[in-house]
Design an enzyme around this catalytic site. Structure first.
Site, PDB file in Angstrom:
ATOM      1  N   HIS A  62      32.712  45.392  36.930  1.00  0.00           N
ATOM      2  CA  HIS A  62      31.819  46.020  37.888  1.00  0.00           C
ATOM      3  C   HIS A  62      31.413  47.422  37.448  1.00  0.00           C
ATOM      4  O   HIS A  62      32.196  48.131  36.818  1.00  0.00           O
ATOM      5  CB  HIS A  62      32.504  46.147  39.254  1.00  0.00           C
ATOM      6  CG  HIS A  62      32.937  44.844  39.821  1.00  0.00           C
ATOM      7  ND1 HIS A  62      33.991  44.737  40.682  1.00  0.00           N
ATOM      8  CD2 HIS A  62      32.457  43.579  39.672  1.00  0.00           C
ATOM      9  CE1 HIS A  62      34.152  43.465  41.035  1.00  0.00           C
ATOM     10  NE2 HIS A  62      33.230  42.746  40.430  1.00  0.00           N
ATOM     11  N   LYS A  71      36.520  56.448  38.026  1.00  0.00           N
ATOM     12  CA  LYS A  71      37.606  55.843  38.798  1.00  0.00           C
ATOM     13  C   LYS A  71      38.957  56.255  38.236  1.00  0.00           C
ATOM     14  O   LYS A  71      39.166  56.223  37.024  1.00  0.00           O
ATOM     15  CB  LYS A  71      37.516  54.313  38.761  1.00  0.00           C
ATOM     16  CG  LYS A  71      36.269  53.745  39.409  1.00  0.00           C
ATOM     17  CD  LYS A  71      36.213  52.241  39.282  1.00  0.00           C
ATOM     18  CE  LYS A  71      34.953  51.691  39.922  1.00  0.00           C
ATOM     19  NZ  LYS A  71      34.858  50.230  39.762  1.00  0.00           N
ATOM     20  N   TYR A 131      42.444  52.798  44.011  1.00  0.00           N
ATOM     21  CA  TYR A 131      41.607  53.620  43.144  1.00  0.00           C
ATOM     22  C   TYR A 131      40.766  54.590  43.945  1.00  0.00           C
ATOM     23  O   TYR A 131      40.347  54.317  45.055  1.00  0.00           O
ATOM     24  CB  TYR A 131      40.758  52.782  42.195  1.00  0.00           C
ATOM     25  CG  TYR A 131      39.835  51.765  42.809  1.00  0.00           C
ATOM     26  CD1 TYR A 131      38.465  51.992  42.869  1.00  0.00           C
ATOM     27  CD2 TYR A 131      40.313  50.551  43.285  1.00  0.00           C
ATOM     28  CE1 TYR A 131      37.600  51.042  43.389  1.00  0.00           C
ATOM     29  CE2 TYR A 131      39.461  49.600  43.809  1.00  0.00           C
ATOM     30  CZ  TYR A 131      38.100  49.852  43.859  1.00  0.00           C
ATOM     31  OH  TYR A 131      37.248  48.912  44.383  1.00  0.00           O
ATOM     32  N   ASP A 168      31.350  37.559  40.688  1.00  0.00           N
ATOM     33  CA  ASP A 168      31.891  37.779  39.341  1.00  0.00           C
ATOM     34  C   ASP A 168      31.604  36.593  38.424  1.00  0.00           C
ATOM     35  O   ASP A 168      31.384  36.770  37.228  1.00  0.00           O
ATOM     36  CB  ASP A 168      33.386  38.064  39.410  1.00  0.00           C
ATOM     37  CG  ASP A 168      33.684  39.414  40.053  1.00  0.00           C
ATOM     38  OD1 ASP A 168      32.742  40.209  40.257  1.00  0.00           O
ATOM     39  OD2 ASP A 168      34.856  39.663  40.370  1.00  0.00           O
TER      40      ASP A 168
END
Length: 182
Positions: A62, A71, A131, A168
């Site tokens: 992603h 991140k 995250y 995905d």
């Protein structure tokens, strides 16, 4: 806290100093001053996320083509193999990937700056993944690249097919994916 620079120079493994004894352990999971000194830039996190996934679930790859997100990722339960793919067209490591085992046991974190696709696969029975991001989720700009694109040759440590979301499973091939121009 220390940082280990990976083969893609802007991606770091962050290793905390853990204090433990027979009662358990303590560590500082984030310290703004130390973190910025380690990665040599200023960072402002605006969103924190928490996911739980079962064994063989693969999330990714992603990224957001606008409002890109840096991140800082870690695992608090279980174990994952975490991957970052450089999508910065002008980078000397464009199209290359790095991967690291992150687990509740090793307490390692991975810093993935803006301009990268990100994904992970769960190696334990389940994993809880935390995250922080440097920009907000922007679904209109979210993109997904195929986890098993032959051009990337990511060496996922799994046998067989992972469990994927519909999104995905329909990721774009690297050659057709939108990438960062600067």
């Amino acid at each position: 806290m220390k940082a280990v620079q990976l083969t893609i120079p802007d991606v770091y493994v962050i290793e905390p100093q853990v204090f433990g004894d027979e009662r358990g352990f303590f560590f500082e999971s984030y310290n703004q001053r130390q973190f910025e000194a380690l990665i040599q830039r200023s960072v402002k996190f605006v969103q924190s996320n928490h996911s739980r996934s079962l064994k063989h679930v693969l999330r990714g790859l992603h990224y957001q083509i606008r409002q890109p997100q840096g991140k800082l990722v870690r695992v608090v339960v279980g174990e994952v193999f975490d991957v970052a793919v450089d999508l910065r067209r002008n980078s000397p490591t464009f199209g290359q990937w790095v991967g690291e085992i992150l687990s509740a046991d090793n307490k390692r974190q991975l810093w993935i700056p803006e301009g990268f696709a990100h994904g992970f696969v769960v190696l334990s029975d389940y994993a809880e993944f935390l995250y922080q991001t440097t920009d907000y989720w922007a679904p209109d700009y979210e993109r997904c690249m195929l986890w098993n694109d032959p051009k990337l040759q990511i060496d996922w440590p799994i046998a067989g097919e992972p469990l994927l979301s519909a999104k995905d499973a329909q990721g774009k091939a690297f050659d057709q994916a939108e990438v960062y121009q600067d």
